[in-house]
Design a protein around this motif. Structure first.
Motif, PDB file in Angstrom:
ATOM      1  N   ALA A 193       0.812  -1.223   0.000  1.00  0.00           N
ATOM      2  CA  ALA A 193       0.000   0.000   0.000  1.00  0.00           C
ATOM      3  C   ALA A 193       0.839   1.264   0.000  1.00  0.00           C
ATOM      4  CB  ALA A 193      -0.946  -0.008   1.203  1.00  0.00           C
ATOM      5  N   SER A 194       1.931   1.264   0.730  1.00  0.00           N
ATOM      6  CA  SER A 194       2.781   2.456   0.787  1.00  0.00           C
ATOM      7  C   SER A 194       4.143   2.231   0.135  1.00  0.00           C
ATOM      8  CB  SER A 194       2.975   2.891   2.241  1.00  0.00           C
ATOM      9  OG  SER A 194       3.567   1.852   3.001  1.00  0.00           O
ATOM     10  N   ALA A 195       4.311   1.118  -0.553  1.00  0.00           N
ATOM     11  CA  ALA A 195       5.605   0.774  -1.147  1.00  0.00           C
ATOM     12  C   ALA A 195       5.916   1.646  -2.354  1.00  0.00           C
ATOM     13  CB  ALA A 195       5.620  -0.695  -1.550  1.00  0.00           C
ATOM     14  N   GLU A 196       7.196   1.713  -2.679  1.00  0.00           N
ATOM     15  CA  GLU A 196       7.631   2.462  -3.867  1.00  0.00           C
ATOM     16  C   GLU A 196       7.568   1.548  -5.090  1.00  0.00           C
ATOM     17  OE1 GLU A 196      11.439   4.991  -5.607  1.00  0.00           O
ATOM     18  OE2 GLU A 196      11.477   4.215  -3.548  1.00  0.00           O
ATOM     19  N   PRO A 197       6.867   1.952  -6.145  1.00  0.00           N
ATOM     20  CA  PRO A 197       6.779   1.116  -7.357  1.00  0.00           C
ATOM     21  C   PRO A 197       8.114   1.040  -8.093  1.00  0.00           C
ATOM     22  CG  PRO A 197       5.029   2.777  -7.258  1.00  0.00           C
ATOM     23  CD  PRO A 197       6.047   3.151  -6.237  1.00  0.00           C
ATOM     24  N   TYR A 198       8.206   0.066  -8.976  1.00  0.00           N
ATOM     25  CA  TYR A 198       9.417  -0.102  -9.779  1.00  0.00           C
ATOM     26  C   TYR A 198       9.415   0.784 -11.016  1.00  0.00           C
ATOM     27  CZ  TYR A 198      11.337  -3.797  -6.906  1.00  0.00           C
ATOM     28  OH  TYR A 198      11.897  -4.495  -5.857  1.00  0.00           O
ATOM     29  N   TRP A 199       8.311   1.444 -11.312  1.00  0.00           N
ATOM     30  CA  TRP A 199       8.249   2.512 -12.322  1.00  0.00           C
ATOM     31  C   TRP A 199       7.120   3.449 -11.933  1.00  0.00           C
ATOM     32  CZ3 TRP A 199       7.147  -2.618 -13.760  1.00  0.00           C
ATOM     33  CH2 TRP A 199       5.802  -2.905 -13.999  1.00  0.00           C
ATOM     34  N   GLU A 200       7.090   4.615 -12.526  1.00  0.00           N
ATOM     35  CA  GLU A 200       6.043   5.583 -12.195  1.00  0.00           C
ATOM     36  C   GLU A 200       4.680   5.003 -12.563  1.00  0.00           C
ATOM     37  OE1 GLU A 200       4.546  10.111 -13.329  1.00  0.00           O
ATOM     38  OE2 GLU A 200       6.527   9.404 -13.971  1.00  0.00           O
ATOM     39  N   PRO A 201       3.779   4.920 -11.601  1.00  0.00           N
ATOM     40  CA  PRO A 201       2.484   4.287 -11.862  1.00  0.00           C
ATOM     41  C   PRO A 201       1.765   4.895 -13.057  1.00  0.00           C
ATOM     42  CG  PRO A 201       2.750   4.652  -9.515  1.00  0.00           C
ATOM     43  CD  PRO A 201       3.912   5.334 -10.186  1.00  0.00           C
ATOM     44  N   GLY A 202       1.247   4.004 -13.914  1.00  0.00           N
ATOM     45  CA  GLY A 202       0.474   4.424 -15.069  1.00  0.00           C
ATOM     46  C   GLY A 202       1.280   4.723 -16.309  1.00  0.00           C
ATOM     47  N   THR A 203       2.633   4.744 -16.210  1.00  0.00           N
ATOM     48  CA  THR A 203       3.457   5.116 -17.362  1.00  0.00           C
ATOM     49  C   THR A 203       3.971   3.910 -18.141  1.00  0.00           C
ATOM     50  OG1 THR A 203       5.493   5.159 -16.054  1.00  0.00           O
ATOM     51  CG2 THR A 203       4.210   7.214 -16.186  1.00  0.00           C
ATOM     52  N   ALA A 204       3.856   2.726 -17.590  1.00  0.00           N
ATOM     53  CA  ALA A 204       4.321   1.502 -18.247  1.00  0.00           C
ATOM     54  C   ALA A 204       3.539   0.350 -17.617  1.00  0.00           C
ATOM     55  CB  ALA A 204       5.824   1.306 -18.044  1.00  0.00           C
ATOM     56  N   TYR A 205       3.782  -0.847 -18.129  1.00  0.00           N
ATOM     57  CA  TYR A 205       3.116  -1.997 -17.544  1.00  0.00           C
ATOM     58  C   TYR A 205       4.069  -3.183 -17.497  1.00  0.00           C
ATOM     59  CZ  TYR A 205       2.395  -4.635 -21.934  1.00  0.00           C
ATOM     60  OH  TYR A 205       2.572  -5.359 -23.088  1.00  0.00           O
ATOM     61  N   GLY A 206       3.799  -4.080 -16.576  1.00  0.00           N
ATOM     62  CA  GLY A 206       4.594  -5.298 -16.440  1.00  0.00           C
ATOM     63  C   GLY A 206       3.861  -6.285 -15.566  1.00  0.00           C
TER      64      GLY A 206
END
Length: 378
Positions: A138-151
């Protein structure tokens, strides 16, 4: 002596049995496989092959579970309970930081959050608990900016979308699936194996790659950078996928990303119910819901598995079938899908983990044989 194929096919579908016999005979080791097909709701193929597998053998189906979980999400969207273009945070206030506030439910379903794991990873026991996964991410840092790529969010997507479902309904994906999908149709596809079905469960078996397969894998070069992270292989030691599927907690709790247990007939039955009338019940999904969840939502290359144009909403696209088809594969080699154009619902499982993982290559000739008969009969 070759592995015997057992089961039945309806008149006109004999070529599918012949193809199944051919792909089983070509395996260096018994795949312990099942194949089931429904056509406009009617069972036309129910086959199995193996030294210790029959048509009712239950085993771990890995990410086939994502199809069951996201059928629930599709039903809730269809009901108006979930709104795809609302921010996730409007349902789940703790889902904040690092740009996650801008992420919509649609983005989340399309594997665009970037929350594929955490740097420290998860134990198998933690991955069996969707609520634990959701709370950590819930509060973690994503591995890319949310919404800008997918995986591909291999072991966490069901926990993320499941938390949205829980916040919106007060109930888990597993509970809603059992009430609205599994129990009414008597499906052998479970998110949490009940005690009365335990005696039919058998473990996923280790992969036994041939020297030629190992050479091909070595020649393929290094894996994509984020693939070990998404599959929890960046831990020490790396997670064992077979051990995950066979773990008692995973089997009992049925985490929505990859913890389901089932048969090929159960998979085909679920997809048949999704798109058409079964046993006098109308299709679970309206045509417009099917179209929305099946259509391409992820143009470009998946940053985890390097597959192009990978996802609709929650479901994997099925390029070997057609743009209207939707479903999901499973790591040991399974695949399941629905094709509203031909009325086909397909389920394939294998207990012998197919090296190196992902949808086993025999799904291509099997799917082609099924579609050939279906299209000729329309």
């Amino acid at each position: 002596m070759g592995v015997k194929v057992t089961g039945t096919v309806a008149a006109g579908w004999e070529t599918v049995r012949a193809e199944f016999e051919a792909v089983v005979a070509a395996q260096p080791h018994s795949p312990e496989a099942q194949l089931a097909v429904r056509h406009h709701g009617r069972t036309v193929v129910d086959l199995w092959a193996g030294e210790d597998t029959d048509g009712e053998t239950l085993s771990g189906v890995f990410s086939i579970t994502k199809g069951a979980a996201h059928l629930v999400v599709a039903l809730l969207v269809q009901d108006g309970v979930l709104e795809p273009d609302r921010p996730v945070v409007s349902y789940w206030p703790e889902f904040t930081g690092h740009g996650k506030e801008r992420l919509t439910v649609r983005d989340l379903l399309a594997h665009r959050s970037g929350l594929i794991n955490t740097p420290e990873g998860f134990t198998i026991e933690e991955l069996a608990d969707d609520a634990f996964i959701a709370a950590r991410l819930a509060s973690a840092e994503p591995y890319w900016e949310p919404g800008t790529a997918y995986g591909y969010h291999a072991f966490v997507i069901g926990a993320l979308t499941g938390e949205v479902v829980r916040r919106a309904t007060g109930r888990s994906i597993r509970e809603i699936y059992e009430e609205r999908v599994r129990a009414p149709y008597g499906l052998d596809l479970y998110m949490g194996l009940p005690s009365e079905a335990q005696e039919r469960w058998k473990p996923v078996l280790e992969a036994l790659p041939t020297p030629a397969q190992l050479e091909i894998q070595a020649a393929a070069g290094p894996m994509p950078e984020l693939l070990p992270v998404a599959f929890n292989w960046h831990t020490d030691p790396p997670m064992d996928l077979v051990a995950y599927a066979n773990h008692p907690l995973v089997k009992a709790q049925g985490p929505a990303s990859a913890g389901g247990v089932g048969t090929a007939a159960g998979i085909a039955g679920m997809y048949a119910a999704a798109i058409g009338e079964v046993d006098g019940r109308p299709a679970l999904l309206k045509p417009e819901t099917v179209a929305e969840f099946a259509k391409l939502h992820t143009p470009g290359l998946d940053r985890v598995v390097s597959e192009p144009d990978h996802f609709g909403l929650g479901f994997e696209r099925q390029p070997a079938v057609g743009p209207e088809a939707f479903g999901h594969c499973g790591a040991a080699g399974a695949n399941g899908f629905a094709d509203p154009v031909t009325g086909i619902a397909y389920g394939y499982t294998r207990r012998r983990f197919g090296f190196p993982g992902g949808p086993a290559p025999e799904n291509l000739p099997l799917t082609a044989a099924v579609l050939k008969v279906a299209r000729a009969s329309s």
